[in-house]
Design a protein around this motif. Sequence first.
Motif, PDB file in Angstrom:
ATOM      1  N   PHE A   1       0.828  -1.202   0.000  1.00  0.00           N
ATOM      2  CA  PHE A   1       0.000   0.000   0.000  1.00  0.00           C
ATOM      3  C   PHE A   1       0.870   1.262   0.000  1.00  0.00           C
ATOM      4  N   THR A   2       2.100   1.139   0.508  1.00  0.00           N
ATOM      5  CA  THR A   2       3.009   2.282   0.565  1.00  0.00           C
ATOM      6  C   THR A   2       3.384   2.753  -0.833  1.00  0.00           C
ATOM      7  N   THR A   3       3.418   1.832  -1.772  1.00  0.00           N
ATOM      8  CA  THR A   3       3.773   2.164  -3.160  1.00  0.00           C
ATOM      9  C   THR A   3       2.571   1.874  -4.065  1.00  0.00           C
ATOM     10  N   GLN A   4       1.440   2.411  -3.673  1.00  0.00           N
ATOM     11  CA  GLN A   4       0.186   2.138  -4.365  1.00  0.00           C
ATOM     12  C   GLN A   4       0.247   2.395  -5.872  1.00  0.00           C
ATOM     13  N   PRO A   5       0.932   3.442  -6.357  1.00  0.00           N
ATOM     14  CA  PRO A   5       0.939   3.683  -7.804  1.00  0.00           C
ATOM     15  C   PRO A   5       1.703   2.633  -8.621  1.00  0.00           C
ATOM     16  N   TRP A   6       2.562   1.860  -7.991  1.00  0.00           N
ATOM     17  CA  TRP A   6       3.341   0.864  -8.719  1.00  0.00           C
ATOM     18  C   TRP A   6       2.546  -0.429  -8.893  1.00  0.00           C
ATOM     19  N   SER A   7       2.878  -1.178  -9.917  1.00  0.00           N
ATOM     20  CA  SER A   7       2.309  -2.515 -10.092  1.00  0.00           C
ATOM     21  C   SER A   7       2.998  -3.495  -9.147  1.00  0.00           C
ATOM     22  N   PHE A   8       2.449  -4.683  -9.029  1.00  0.00           N
ATOM     23  CA  PHE A   8       3.072  -5.702  -8.186  1.00  0.00           C
ATOM     24  C   PHE A   8       4.502  -5.975  -8.652  1.00  0.00           C
ATOM     25  N   GLU A   9       4.679  -6.123  -9.952  1.00  0.00           N
ATOM     26  CA  GLU A   9       6.008  -6.431 -10.485  1.00  0.00           C
ATOM     27  C   GLU A   9       6.982  -5.283 -10.230  1.00  0.00           C
ATOM     28  N   GLU A  10       6.496  -4.047 -10.331  1.00  0.00           N
ATOM     29  CA  GLU A  10       7.352  -2.904 -10.017  1.00  0.00           C
ATOM     30  C   GLU A  10       7.723  -2.901  -8.536  1.00  0.00           C
ATOM     31  N   ASP A  11       6.766  -3.216  -7.682  1.00  0.00           N
ATOM     32  CA  ASP A  11       7.069  -3.311  -6.256  1.00  0.00           C
ATOM     33  C   ASP A  11       8.225  -4.263  -6.010  1.00  0.00           C
ATOM     34  N   VAL A  12       8.098  -5.465  -6.538  1.00  0.00           N
ATOM     35  CA  VAL A  12       9.100  -6.500  -6.282  1.00  0.00           C
ATOM     36  C   VAL A  12      10.469  -6.070  -6.793  1.00  0.00           C
ATOM     37  N   ALA A  13      10.526  -5.605  -8.036  1.00  0.00           N
ATOM     38  CA  ALA A  13      11.810  -5.246  -8.633  1.00  0.00           C
ATOM     39  C   ALA A  13      12.458  -4.070  -7.908  1.00  0.00           C
ATOM     40  N   ARG A  14      11.668  -3.063  -7.563  1.00  0.00           N
ATOM     41  CA  ARG A  14      12.235  -1.872  -6.955  1.00  0.00           C
ATOM     42  C   ARG A  14      12.554  -2.088  -5.478  1.00  0.00           C
ATOM     43  N   TYR A  15      11.728  -2.847  -4.780  1.00  0.00           N
ATOM     44  CA  TYR A  15      12.074  -3.184  -3.395  1.00  0.00           C
ATOM     45  C   TYR A  15      13.428  -3.894  -3.362  1.00  0.00           C
ATOM     46  N   LYS A  16      13.577  -4.880  -4.240  1.00  0.00           N
ATOM     47  CA  LYS A  16      14.821  -5.654  -4.244  1.00  0.00           C
ATOM     48  C   LYS A  16      16.016  -4.756  -4.562  1.00  0.00           C
ATOM     49  N   ALA A  17      15.864  -3.873  -5.549  1.00  0.00           N
ATOM     50  CA  ALA A  17      16.967  -2.991  -5.939  1.00  0.00           C
ATOM     51  C   ALA A  17      17.341  -2.025  -4.823  1.00  0.00           C
ATOM     52  N   LEU A  18      16.373  -1.688  -3.974  1.00  0.00           N
ATOM     53  CA  LEU A  18      16.612  -0.724  -2.893  1.00  0.00           C
ATOM     54  C   LEU A  18      17.016  -1.405  -1.584  1.00  0.00           C
ATOM     55  N   GLY A  19      17.211  -2.705  -1.623  1.00  0.00           N
ATOM     56  CA  GLY A  19      17.689  -3.407  -0.441  1.00  0.00           C
ATOM     57  C   GLY A  19      16.636  -3.711   0.595  1.00  0.00           C
ATOM     58  N   VAL A  20      15.365  -3.680   0.203  1.00  0.00           N
ATOM     59  CA  VAL A  20      14.291  -4.062   1.122  1.00  0.00           C
ATOM     60  C   VAL A  20      14.406  -5.559   1.407  1.00  0.00           C
ATOM     61  N   ASP A  21      14.207  -5.939   2.654  1.00  0.00           N
ATOM     62  CA  ASP A  21      14.353  -7.339   3.048  1.00  0.00           C
ATOM     63  C   ASP A  21      13.073  -8.149   2.899  1.00  0.00           C
ATOM     64  N   ALA A  22      11.929  -7.515   3.170  1.00  0.00           N
ATOM     65  CA  ALA A  22      10.672  -8.257   3.252  1.00  0.00           C
ATOM     66  C   ALA A  22       9.547  -7.479   2.568  1.00  0.00           C
ATOM     67  N   ILE A  23       8.608  -8.221   2.035  1.00  0.00           N
ATOM     68  CA  ILE A  23       7.450  -7.617   1.386  1.00  0.00           C
ATOM     69  C   ILE A  23       6.182  -8.098   2.080  1.00  0.00           C
ATOM     70  N   GLU A  24       5.281  -7.159   2.320  1.00  0.00           N
ATOM     71  CA  GLU A  24       3.951  -7.489   2.811  1.00  0.00           C
ATOM     72  C   GLU A  24       3.013  -7.375   1.617  1.00  0.00           C
ATOM     73  N   ILE A  25       2.537  -8.520   1.153  1.00  0.00           N
ATOM     74  CA  ILE A  25       1.774  -8.583  -0.091  1.00  0.00           C
ATOM     75  C   ILE A  25       0.328  -8.175   0.143  1.00  0.00           C
ATOM     76  N   CYS A  26      -0.185  -7.333  -0.746  1.00  0.00           N
ATOM     77  CA  CYS A  26      -1.593  -6.940  -0.731  1.00  0.00           C
ATOM     78  C   CYS A  26      -2.292  -7.647  -1.879  1.00  0.00           C
ATOM     79  N   GLU A  27      -3.217  -8.515  -1.551  1.00  0.00           N
ATOM     80  CA  GLU A  27      -3.871  -9.322  -2.578  1.00  0.00           C
ATOM     81  C   GLU A  27      -4.526  -8.446  -3.648  1.00  0.00           C
ATOM     82  N   ALA A  28      -4.965  -7.254  -3.268  1.00  0.00           N
ATOM     83  CA  ALA A  28      -5.614  -6.367  -4.229  1.00  0.00           C
ATOM     84  C   ALA A  28      -4.700  -6.011  -5.398  1.00  0.00           C
ATOM     85  N   LYS A  29      -3.389  -6.157  -5.230  1.00  0.00           N
ATOM     86  CA  LYS A  29      -2.446  -5.855  -6.301  1.00  0.00           C
ATOM     87  C   LYS A  29      -2.149  -7.054  -7.188  1.00  0.00           C
TER      88      LYS A  29
END
Length: 287
Positions: free
Chosen positions: A16-44
């Motif tokens: 929800f923090t990155t609502q404008p991004w798609s699910f795939e964008e979330d995953v790719a950008r979180y990983k590139a920014l060194g995020v350790d964990a993702i809380e998945i929102c089924e709505a995405k």
Amino acid sequence: MSNDQKMPFLFGMNEFTTQPWSFEEDVARYKALGVDAIEICEAKLDRSRAGEQIKFASETGLMISAVQPAVCTFFGSKMVPSPSEPNARADAFEHSLKSLAPYAPGSVFICNTGAPPNGNIQFVLDEAIRYLRRLCPIAQDLGVSLALEPLNPVSMNLESAICTIAQTMDIIDGVGHPAMGLCLDYWNIWQEDNIEAQISRAGSRISVLQASDWRVPLSGADRLIPGDGSIPLGTLLRATHDAGYRGACTVEIFSDGVPDSLYRNDLQQVIQKSRLGLEDAWEYIPK
């Protein structure tokens, strides 16, 4: 008082923090920014390939710390008003469990009561216990667990019938199942009296930790980057650590209906500033 120890929680992002991004964008950008964990929102997720998407996230190395089902309350909510009938909502939650849990073993599925019809809070609390007693064994068999979340009083009678840790713990105790835990969101509970004692009481039942920051809301979805508001994050992080929690600290920001919405900012900077805000809060804990 300075604390030399590195913050002991994994750094996570709620989608929800990155609502404008798609699910795939979330995953790719979180990983590139060194995020350790993702809380998945089924709505995405795309229902036709949700399992494939979650598998993709896991394969990048992101820990799937929690899942927010599309229908996560047993009674109606302003955010998700349909289906309106409680049994249908519980069925939808069960469907999400069975559909998504096989791809997210060890994760936590977050739920809330929903709003009390006709103000009948006691009825909602009793029914929540009944539904959770039904769902906990299913979750356990699937290798996941559940976490009940109290919401801020601003959401009472709109999204929730509970707004304190004590109310939530009473339900958790009433369910009486090892797969039942607490979702601790600082934005929701930071104004409680004796908050450190309440966090201590929750102890090992804390299974999800969420953070953002507070200003007097300009809308029902107005949260700030950690460190930019009024929440004593360092004190709460220390209390949560002392209570025994060692999972991810996930940033969950809603920013709708406000003139300075974070959703219109550089979301990569939002993520980076969120990490720094949490690290600074941990390092500099007031006496």
